[in-house]
Design an enzyme around this catalytic site. Structure first.
Site, PDB file in Angstrom:
ATOM      1  N   ALA A 123     -13.778  19.803  28.049  1.00  0.00           N
ATOM      2  CA  ALA A 123     -14.057  20.143  26.655  1.00  0.00           C
ATOM      3  C   ALA A 123     -14.588  21.558  26.568  1.00  0.00           C
ATOM      4  O   ALA A 123     -15.306  22.023  27.459  1.00  0.00           O
ATOM      5  CB  ALA A 123     -15.074  19.184  26.045  1.00  0.00           C
ATOM      6  N   ASP A 124     -14.216  22.228  25.496  1.00  0.00           N
ATOM      7  CA  ASP A 124     -14.778  23.543  25.206  1.00  0.00           C
ATOM      8  C   ASP A 124     -15.878  23.457  24.158  1.00  0.00           C
ATOM      9  O   ASP A 124     -16.750  24.321  24.106  1.00  0.00           O
ATOM     10  CB  ASP A 124     -13.672  24.489  24.749  1.00  0.00           C
ATOM     11  CG  ASP A 124     -12.814  24.933  25.914  1.00  0.00           C
ATOM     12  OD1 ASP A 124     -13.045  26.036  26.425  1.00  0.00           O
ATOM     13  OD2 ASP A 124     -11.929  24.171  26.330  1.00  0.00           O
ATOM     14  N   ARG A 125     -15.822  22.429  23.320  1.00  0.00           N
ATOM     15  CA  ARG A 125     -16.908  22.173  22.385  1.00  0.00           C
ATOM     16  C   ARG A 125     -16.799  20.740  21.883  1.00  0.00           C
ATOM     17  O   ARG A 125     -15.728  20.276  21.515  1.00  0.00           O
ATOM     18  CB  ARG A 125     -16.878  23.153  21.207  1.00  0.00           C
ATOM     19  CG  ARG A 125     -18.114  23.051  20.316  1.00  0.00           C
ATOM     20  CD  ARG A 125     -18.083  24.030  19.157  1.00  0.00           C
ATOM     21  NE  ARG A 125     -17.936  25.417  19.570  1.00  0.00           N
ATOM     22  CZ  ARG A 125     -18.591  26.431  19.022  1.00  0.00           C
ATOM     23  NH1 ARG A 125     -19.461  26.211  18.043  1.00  0.00           N
ATOM     24  NH2 ARG A 125     -18.369  27.678  19.423  1.00  0.00           N
TER      25      ARG A 125
ATOM     26  N   ALA B 243     -13.034  19.729  20.929  1.00  0.00           N
ATOM     27  CA  ALA B 243     -12.069  20.813  21.075  1.00  0.00           C
ATOM     28  C   ALA B 243     -11.802  21.029  22.551  1.00  0.00           C
ATOM     29  O   ALA B 243     -12.733  21.175  23.347  1.00  0.00           O
ATOM     30  CB  ALA B 243     -12.601  22.090  20.438  1.00  0.00           C
TER      31      ALA B 243
END
Length: 382
Positions: A256-258, A266
């Site tokens: 995950a990036d966020r 995201a």
């Protein structure tokens, strides 16, 4: 065989492996300045949310270390106020390199907090610089330990969730993009979970998507799995549905990036597609990410900024020139679309709704949605 690495620190040098040239060429780039670090992150010479946070933090540490060793000292070490005026624009500049990955923002905010608290404590410029150096190195160093923790949490949860009968012959786990040592400071997140299952004798095979247009899967995940001698199968992004129809896949694990407050996540473009298909086939979908990736200030996925990459990147591909029997690693960039193509959609990330996610794994444990709920309650781990 030893795992790969994204960042190397030795003999007073900060270096990264140029991931744009992998898997055919291993080139380490010397990061000599803050500007070098920003460019490496923005141009994706280094990528992966934890790795770019580590590089940003280390670049500041090395910048200040060089300043302390200089004779005479640069003027910004003349007073705490001058140091503050010098460091804050650097942190703001590093933050702009890539907008979606929250780890980068978490790292710069953490360094800002160290700066603010050190100023309030009343230290001189040199002692404040040393505190920032220590904090920057700590941000990078602690990544490996937490990656191993979350990989174990996730691996053990998955074995329990699947059950001993279905996992007796080993689990088949699919992943998207690259979330291993090249995307972190070591071991990895989702790929770390796969590595943990392999190390404990509980993995049958890893599956991974190519992850166009940058092909982080076919270039980087393939190289990592090959290096670690983990049995694996590559598939095109468009083949996920077919894989689920015809093969026994026990789980999909992604990084995950966020992660928003409600669990919307995201991650690399194509993750949402995989989640929809996993839900259709009743396959557990697991997000593996450090606590620093969870952004409680963002209520849901609609508030996550999505980076739009240059359209040209979707038209190009880099690789080694291929001729049967020729093992040369000479590389070329080729255009696979008509020249002058108009209308190119090229987001770097998509958002998977929380209702499609089975579990979110962090270094503090595993969170699942309550029965009947479409959102996660992450307050217990953040």
């Amino acid at each position: 065989m030893a795992p790969l690495t994204s960042i190397r620190t030795s003999n007073g040098k900060l270096e990264i492996v140029n991931q744009l040239l992998l898997p055919h060429v291993t080139e380490f780039l010397h990061i000599k300045s803050i500007e070098d670090a920003h460019d490496a992150i923005k141009s994706m010479k280094i990528r992966g949310a934890p790795a770019i946070a580590s590089l940003a933090s280390l670049s500041l540490s090395y910048h200040l270390t060089e300043a302390l060793a200089a004779s005479p000292h640069p003027t910004f070490l003349g007073s705490p106020e001058a140091l503050k005026a010098h460091v804050e624009p650097i942190l703001n500049f590093l933050f702009t390199a890539r907008p979606t990955a929250v780890n980068l923002g978490a790292a710069t905010r953490r360094l800002q907090k160290t700066l603010t608290s050190s100023l309030a404590f009343g230290g001189d410029a040199q002692s404040i610089a040393k505190a920032l150096i220590t904090e920057g190195q700590l941000i990078a160093d602690e990544d490996v330990g937490r990656n191993k923790e979350m990989s174990k949490w996730g691996g053990e949860w998955l074995l329990s969730h699947v059950g001993p009968k279905k996992s007796a012959d080993g689990l088949n786990v699919m992943t998207v993009c690259n979330t291993g040592s090249l995307a972190t400071s070591g071991y990895g997140t989702a790929l770390g979970l796969i590595t943990y299952l392999h190390e404990t004798g509980n993995l049958n095979r890893a599956y991974y998507t190519q992850t166009a247009p940058y092909h982080q899967g076919s270039r980087l995940t393939a190289l990592e799995l090959q290096t670690l001698e983990i049995p694996s199968v590559m598939l095109c992004d468009t083949m996920v549905g077919s894989l689920f129809q015809h093969h026994n896949i026990h789980a999909v694990a992604v990084g995950a990036d966020r992660v928003a407050r409600n669990g919307d996540t995201a991650n690399k473009i194509g993750t949402y597609n995989a989640a929809v298909l996993a839900a259709r086939h009743g396959i557990p979908f697991i997000v593996v990410a450090p606590i620093s990736t969870i952004d409680l200030d963002v209520a849901d996925g609609s508030g996550i900024p999505i980076e739009q990459r240059p359209p040209l990147e979707a038209c190009l591909i880099r690789g080694a020139l291929y001729n049967a029997g020729n093992t040369s690693d000479e590389q070329a960039v080729v255009m696979i679309t008509p020249r002058g193509l108009e209308g190119i959609y090229n987001p770097s990330f998509d958002v998977t709704p929380a209702e499609l996610i089975t579990a979110i794994v962090t270094e503090k444990g595993v969170v699942v949605r309550k029965d009947g709920e479409k959102a996660f309650d992450l307050s217990g781990i953040v």
